[in-house]
Design a protein around this motif. Structure first.
Motif, PDB file in Angstrom:
ATOM      1  N   MET A 184     -40.979  -6.254  17.966  1.00  0.00           N
ATOM      2  CA  MET A 184     -42.064  -6.851  17.744  1.00  0.00           C
ATOM      3  C   MET A 184     -41.895  -8.021  16.723  1.00  0.00           C
ATOM      4  SD  MET A 184     -45.996  -5.792  16.887  1.00  0.00           S
ATOM      5  CE  MET A 184     -46.330  -5.340  18.501  1.00  0.00           C
ATOM      6  N   PHE A 185     -41.313  -7.578  15.560  1.00  0.00           N
ATOM      7  CA  PHE A 185     -41.121  -8.510  14.204  1.00  0.00           C
ATOM      8  C   PHE A 185     -39.909  -9.033  13.983  1.00  0.00           C
ATOM      9  CE2 PHE A 185     -44.485  -4.844  13.403  1.00  0.00           C
ATOM     10  CZ  PHE A 185     -45.418  -5.880  13.349  1.00  0.00           C
ATOM     11  N   ILE A 186     -38.924  -8.396  14.634  1.00  0.00           N
ATOM     12  CA  ILE A 186     -37.459  -8.848  14.329  1.00  0.00           C
ATOM     13  C   ILE A 186     -36.903  -9.842  15.738  1.00  0.00           C
ATOM     14  CG2 ILE A 186     -35.104  -8.460  13.832  1.00  0.00           C
ATOM     15  CD1 ILE A 186     -35.879  -6.075  12.232  1.00  0.00           C
ATOM     16  N   ALA A 187     -36.955  -9.339  16.875  1.00  0.00           N
ATOM     17  CA  ALA A 187     -36.459 -10.137  18.041  1.00  0.00           C
ATOM     18  C   ALA A 187     -37.108 -11.443  18.282  1.00  0.00           C
ATOM     19  CB  ALA A 187     -36.751  -9.176  19.111  1.00  0.00           C
ATOM     20  N   PRO A 188     -38.036 -11.615  17.978  1.00  0.00           N
ATOM     21  CA  PRO A 188     -38.922 -13.096  18.032  1.00  0.00           C
ATOM     22  C   PRO A 188     -38.355 -13.921  17.289  1.00  0.00           C
ATOM     23  CG  PRO A 188     -40.640 -11.500  18.076  1.00  0.00           C
ATOM     24  CD  PRO A 188     -39.370 -10.728  17.584  1.00  0.00           C
ATOM     25  N   LEU A 189     -37.435 -13.533  16.232  1.00  0.00           N
ATOM     26  CA  LEU A 189     -36.841 -14.577  15.530  1.00  0.00           C
ATOM     27  C   LEU A 189     -35.518 -15.382  16.099  1.00  0.00           C
ATOM     28  CD1 LEU A 189     -36.714 -12.702  11.903  1.00  0.00           C
ATOM     29  CD2 LEU A 189     -38.159 -14.550  12.656  1.00  0.00           C
ATOM     30  N   ALA A 190     -35.123 -14.592  17.023  1.00  0.00           N
ATOM     31  CA  ALA A 190     -34.030 -15.050  17.840  1.00  0.00           C
ATOM     32  C   ALA A 190     -34.545 -16.551  18.606  1.00  0.00           C
ATOM     33  CB  ALA A 190     -33.618 -14.332  19.120  1.00  0.00           C
ATOM     34  N   LEU A 197     -34.975  -0.370  13.833  1.00  0.00           N
ATOM     35  CA  LEU A 197     -35.341  -1.688  13.590  1.00  0.00           C
ATOM     36  C   LEU A 197     -34.181  -2.740  14.065  1.00  0.00           C
ATOM     37  CD1 LEU A 197     -36.860  -1.570   9.959  1.00  0.00           C
ATOM     38  CD2 LEU A 197     -38.077  -2.198  12.423  1.00  0.00           C
ATOM     39  N   GLY A 198     -33.138  -2.269  13.684  1.00  0.00           N
ATOM     40  CA  GLY A 198     -31.887  -3.151  14.258  1.00  0.00           C
ATOM     41  C   GLY A 198     -31.658  -3.096  15.811  1.00  0.00           C
ATOM     42  N   MET A 199     -31.791  -1.762  16.276  1.00  0.00           N
ATOM     43  CA  MET A 199     -31.305  -1.688  17.754  1.00  0.00           C
ATOM     44  C   MET A 199     -32.604  -2.660  18.530  1.00  0.00           C
ATOM     45  SD  MET A 199     -28.817  -0.202  17.444  1.00  0.00           S
ATOM     46  CE  MET A 199     -28.362  -0.272  19.185  1.00  0.00           C
ATOM     47  N   GLY A 200     -33.848  -2.372  17.948  1.00  0.00           N
ATOM     48  CA  GLY A 200     -34.942  -3.299  18.484  1.00  0.00           C
ATOM     49  C   GLY A 200     -34.589  -4.754  18.824  1.00  0.00           C
ATOM     50  N   GLY A 201     -34.135  -5.294  17.842  1.00  0.00           N
ATOM     51  CA  GLY A 201     -33.767  -6.756  17.805  1.00  0.00           C
ATOM     52  C   GLY A 201     -32.185  -6.659  18.801  1.00  0.00           C
ATOM     53  N   ILE A 202     -31.541  -6.091  18.779  1.00  0.00           N
ATOM     54  CA  ILE A 202     -30.301  -5.967  19.537  1.00  0.00           C
ATOM     55  C   ILE A 202     -30.595  -5.869  21.143  1.00  0.00           C
ATOM     56  CG2 ILE A 202     -28.152  -4.729  20.536  1.00  0.00           C
ATOM     57  CD1 ILE A 202     -28.073  -4.034  17.291  1.00  0.00           C
ATOM     58  N   ILE A 203     -31.459  -5.025  21.628  1.00  0.00           N
ATOM     59  CA  ILE A 203     -31.569  -4.777  23.066  1.00  0.00           C
ATOM     60  C   ILE A 203     -32.204  -5.959  23.600  1.00  0.00           C
ATOM     61  CG2 ILE A 203     -33.889  -3.585  22.441  1.00  0.00           C
ATOM     62  CD1 ILE A 203     -31.130  -2.706  25.166  1.00  0.00           C
ATOM     63  N   VAL A 204     -33.148  -6.706  22.720  1.00  0.00           N
ATOM     64  CA  VAL A 204     -34.070  -7.886  23.470  1.00  0.00           C
ATOM     65  C   VAL A 204     -32.947  -8.957  23.455  1.00  0.00           C
ATOM     66  CG1 VAL A 204     -35.658  -9.722  22.845  1.00  0.00           C
ATOM     67  CG2 VAL A 204     -36.268  -7.360  22.368  1.00  0.00           C
ATOM     68  N   SER A 205     -32.139  -9.409  22.439  1.00  0.00           N
ATOM     69  CA  SER A 205     -31.346 -10.400  22.555  1.00  0.00           C
ATOM     70  C   SER A 205     -30.117 -10.041  23.509  1.00  0.00           C
ATOM     71  CB  SER A 205     -30.554 -10.514  21.257  1.00  0.00           C
ATOM     72  OG  SER A 205     -31.616 -10.897  20.085  1.00  0.00           O
ATOM     73  N   ALA A 206     -29.810  -8.833  23.704  1.00  0.00           N
ATOM     74  CA  ALA A 206     -28.674  -8.714  24.769  1.00  0.00           C
ATOM     75  C   ALA A 206     -29.218  -9.053  26.278  1.00  0.00           C
ATOM     76  CB  ALA A 206     -28.303  -7.191  24.767  1.00  0.00           C
ATOM     77  N   ASN A 207     -30.526  -8.746  26.611  1.00  0.00           N
ATOM     78  CA  ASN A 207     -30.977  -9.058  27.718  1.00  0.00           C
ATOM     79  C   ASN A 207     -30.981 -10.468  27.893  1.00  0.00           C
ATOM     80  OD1 ASN A 207     -31.280  -6.577  29.520  1.00  0.00           O
ATOM     81  ND2 ASN A 207     -32.088  -5.974  27.559  1.00  0.00           N
ATOM     82  N   VAL A 208     -31.734 -11.097  26.817  1.00  0.00           N
ATOM     83  CA  VAL A 208     -31.822 -12.439  27.118  1.00  0.00           C
ATOM     84  C   VAL A 208     -30.771 -13.415  26.937  1.00  0.00           C
ATOM     85  CG1 VAL A 208     -32.763 -14.682  25.668  1.00  0.00           C
ATOM     86  CG2 VAL A 208     -34.135 -12.455  25.693  1.00  0.00           C
ATOM     87  N   ILE A 209     -29.532 -13.032  26.418  1.00  0.00           N
ATOM     88  CA  ILE A 209     -28.231 -13.837  26.450  1.00  0.00           C
ATOM     89  C   ILE A 209     -27.680 -13.422  27.818  1.00  0.00           C
ATOM     90  CG2 ILE A 209     -25.829 -13.737  25.474  1.00  0.00           C
ATOM     91  CD1 ILE A 209     -27.175 -13.200  22.933  1.00  0.00           C
ATOM     92  N   VAL A 238     -39.650 -11.157  26.001  1.00  0.00           N
ATOM     93  CA  VAL A 238     -39.079  -9.992  26.057  1.00  0.00           C
ATOM     94  C   VAL A 238     -39.305  -8.849  25.178  1.00  0.00           C
ATOM     95  CG1 VAL A 238     -36.677  -8.963  26.467  1.00  0.00           C
ATOM     96  CG2 VAL A 238     -37.109 -10.989  27.510  1.00  0.00           C
ATOM     97  N   GLY A 239     -39.657  -9.368  23.879  1.00  0.00           N
ATOM     98  CA  GLY A 239     -39.812  -8.564  22.921  1.00  0.00           C
ATOM     99  C   GLY A 239     -41.188  -7.899  22.791  1.00  0.00           C
ATOM    100  N   TRP A 240     -42.035  -8.677  23.222  1.00  0.00           N
ATOM    101  CA  TRP A 240     -43.432  -8.127  23.225  1.00  0.00           C
ATOM    102  C   TRP A 240     -43.626  -6.989  24.642  1.00  0.00           C
ATOM    103  CZ3 TRP A 240     -48.025  -8.298  20.747  1.00  0.00           C
ATOM    104  CH2 TRP A 240     -48.141  -8.975  19.620  1.00  0.00           C
ATOM    105  N   GLY A 241     -42.799  -7.286  25.573  1.00  0.00           N
ATOM    106  CA  GLY A 241     -42.553  -6.484  26.769  1.00  0.00           C
ATOM    107  C   GLY A 241     -41.920  -4.985  26.258  1.00  0.00           C
ATOM    108  N   ILE A 242     -40.781  -5.178  25.679  1.00  0.00           N
ATOM    109  CA  ILE A 242     -40.496  -4.029  25.297  1.00  0.00           C
ATOM    110  C   ILE A 242     -41.046  -3.245  24.176  1.00  0.00           C
ATOM    111  CG2 ILE A 242     -38.170  -3.117  24.265  1.00  0.00           C
ATOM    112  CD1 ILE A 242     -36.571  -5.210  25.623  1.00  0.00           C
ATOM    113  N   THR A 243     -41.779  -4.034  23.265  1.00  0.00           N
ATOM    114  CA  THR A 243     -42.433  -3.408  22.339  1.00  0.00           C
ATOM    115  C   THR A 243     -43.762  -2.708  22.927  1.00  0.00           C
ATOM    116  OG1 THR A 243     -42.203  -5.059  20.608  1.00  0.00           O
ATOM    117  CG2 THR A 243     -44.083  -3.969  20.194  1.00  0.00           C
ATOM    118  N   VAL A 244     -44.368  -3.188  23.802  1.00  0.00           N
ATOM    119  CA  VAL A 244     -45.354  -2.333  24.382  1.00  0.00           C
ATOM    120  C   VAL A 244     -44.960  -1.128  25.163  1.00  0.00           C
ATOM    121  CG1 VAL A 244     -47.296  -2.364  26.264  1.00  0.00           C
ATOM    122  CG2 VAL A 244     -47.037  -4.361  24.752  1.00  0.00           C
ATOM    123  N   GLY A 245     -43.613  -1.326  25.615  1.00  0.00           N
ATOM    124  CA  GLY A 245     -43.049  -0.056  26.310  1.00  0.00           C
ATOM    125  C   GLY A 245     -42.529   0.966  25.596  1.00  0.00           C
ATOM    126  N   ARG A 246     -42.095   0.340  24.209  1.00  0.00           N
ATOM    127  CA  ARG A 246     -41.640   1.553  23.366  1.00  0.00           C
ATOM    128  C   ARG A 246     -42.975   2.332  22.697  1.00  0.00           C
ATOM    129  NH1 ARG A 246     -36.410   1.726  24.218  1.00  0.00           N
ATOM    130  NH2 ARG A 246     -35.436  -0.344  23.449  1.00  0.00           N
TER     131      ARG A 246
END
Length: 448
Positions: free
Chosen positions: A73-79, A120-132, A380-388
């Motif tokens: 929610m808070f770190i992944a959108p910075l991508a 916190l770190g893994m949350g940013g990683i999983i979003v960026s990995a799927n986007v890339i 992707v971050g918001w979808g995963i955040t709600v999922g989490r």
């Protein structure tokens, strides 16, 4: 304006460099898969050392997922603002520190805090990995690229299951966390040297070096050079924030359905992933057999991610995804009847892994294809955040029900419901099919 590199990538064949970038994203998911399940595979040792109740263990299982929800929610959108590459490297470093520190935790409370930090770190990683992975794939093979990416999660979980028993016998549960930290640090070094920035982000970037970087990527992917970075179709996105764009009339219906789908799917998925080893032991199997059951589950997950990726290259996304949800729900009901029958339990666990992981891969494919590049990581971050949130609640609820003397069969029957409801929810999404002349069903989410 001539043909953009994005257009060339969408319509052209996948180069070795593009597949190599997808492989780097797969590596990120391997690290994620190990991290998420490290507490599940050490749950018996942690319970024995600290005398944890079912509810306390459920909270510990959910701590990392809580951190991941905050990270997405808070770190992944910075991508979408600073770029995919720098965010991934920062998050890997944060996760590595959290894993190494967890090995030194003196109490379950401190371990829980460190699990949040790692999450916190893994949350940013999983979003960026799927986007890339999505952004470096062609239209035809985007579904397979995202699905292969999610295969890494299951592979990481398999590595965790196979190594956890030996590491705990030699070094206690703390050795499992040290191994996870070393894995994360190794991934950081590899990506520091090899991970490129996203083409879509470079097109949106105002950096003076963006054009040269795009053409360098074009050379590596055997594509034509471009003369400018004009992309007028993104102008509408810049007028509003990413979050308001997700809730605009254009995307509102899709956003709601995708978020509900993620919540329900992750509720069932992480219940299966977190509690299966422990519940198999409670049903009469040994600790080693319980961990093996979790490993079998994730072997099925690897098969399922690849299978749905191949299917999505030929069949409509919605039909495949709804079918996967329904089959997973049925298999959960069947598993409720056979947890103490070793062979039958392992066969059904394998099949649950195939279809449950396929559901996850299908949802990632759906969300990465539903939004414009300027808001894609946020979406992707918001979808995963709600999922989490569902992922956090499921282990806690399961632990509480165990304390109330629920048996394994009752829990699996209850947790089949999220899969059935998720399938019905995704079935309501509106899809239009683009006519590209390929065998790919290039499904595009719309609110019309």
């Amino acid at each position: 304006m001539g043909t953009t590199l994005r257009q060339q990538m969408d319509s052209g064949t996948m180069s070795r460099y593009q597949w190599g970038t997808v492989a780097l994203c797969l590596l990120l998911n391997i690290v994620d898969g190990f991290d998420i399940l490290v507490v599940a595979y050490t749950s018996t040792s942690l319970t024995n050392e600290w005398g944890l109740s079912g509810s306390e263990l459920g909270l510990l299982l959910s701590a990392g997922l809580f951190g991941m929800a905050a990270g997405t929610m808070f770190i992944a959108p910075l991508a979408d603002k600073i770029g995919r590459r720098p965010l991934v490297l920062f998050c890997l470093a944060l996760a590595a520190v959290g894993m190494f520190a967890s090995a030194l935790a003196p109490s379950p409370e401190i371990l829980g805090i460190l699990r949040v930090l790692t999450g916190l770190g893994m949350g940013g990683i999983i979003v960026s990995a799927n986007v890339i992975a999505s952004e470096f794939a062609s239209k035809r093979w985007r579904g397979l690229a995202v699905s292969l990416n999610t295969t890494g999660y299951a592979f990481g979980a398999v590595v965790g299951g196979l190594t956890a028993v030996w590491l705990q016998s030699q070094f206690s549960w703390r050795g499992v966390f040290v191994f996870g930290g070393a894995m994360t640090l190794a991934a950081f070094l590899v990506l520091l040297l090899r991970m490129p920035e996203s083409v879509d982000f470079l097109y949106l970037s105002k950096s003076p070096q963006a054009l040269s970087k795009v053409n360098e990527l074009a050379r590596k992917m055997n594509k034509q050079q471009v003369t400018d970075l004009a992309r007028p179709e993104t102008a509408s996105v810049k007028k509003a924030s990413a979050v308001s764009t997700l809730l605009s009339p254009k995307y509102r219906r899709s956003t709601i359905i995708i978020c509900v789908g993620f919540f329900l799917n992750m509720s069932g998925y992480y219940f299966v992933q977190s509690w299966t080893p422990r519940l198999l032991v409670q049903s009469g199997l040994s600790e080693a057999q319980g961990n093996l059951g979790g490993t079998v589950l994730n072997i099925g997950g690897m098969i399922g991610s690849i299978a749905i990726g191949v299917l999505l290259a030929r069949f409509a996304l919605k039909k495949v995804l709804v079918s996967y949800f329904a089959i997973t729900g049925v298999l959960m009901c069947v598993f409720a009847l056979v947890p103490s029958a070793l062979t039958a339990a392992f066969i059904i666990a394998l099949l649950i892994g195939v279809f449950a992981n396929g559901c996850m891969a299908g949802l990632y494919t759906l969300v990465t294809g539903a939004y414009e590049p300027a808001v894609r990581a946020t979406a992707v971050g918001w979808g995963i955040t709600v999922g989490r949130m569902g992922a956090i609640l499921a282990p806690i609820v399961a632990g509480g029900l165990l304390d109330l003397s629920w048996d394994t069969a009752g829990l699996y029957l209850l947790m089949s419901l999220p899969f059935f409801i998720a399938g019905a929810t995704v079935a309501m999404i509106k899809i239009i099919k683009s006519n590209t002349g390929t065998t790919q069903k290039d499904d595009v989410v719309t609110n019309a």
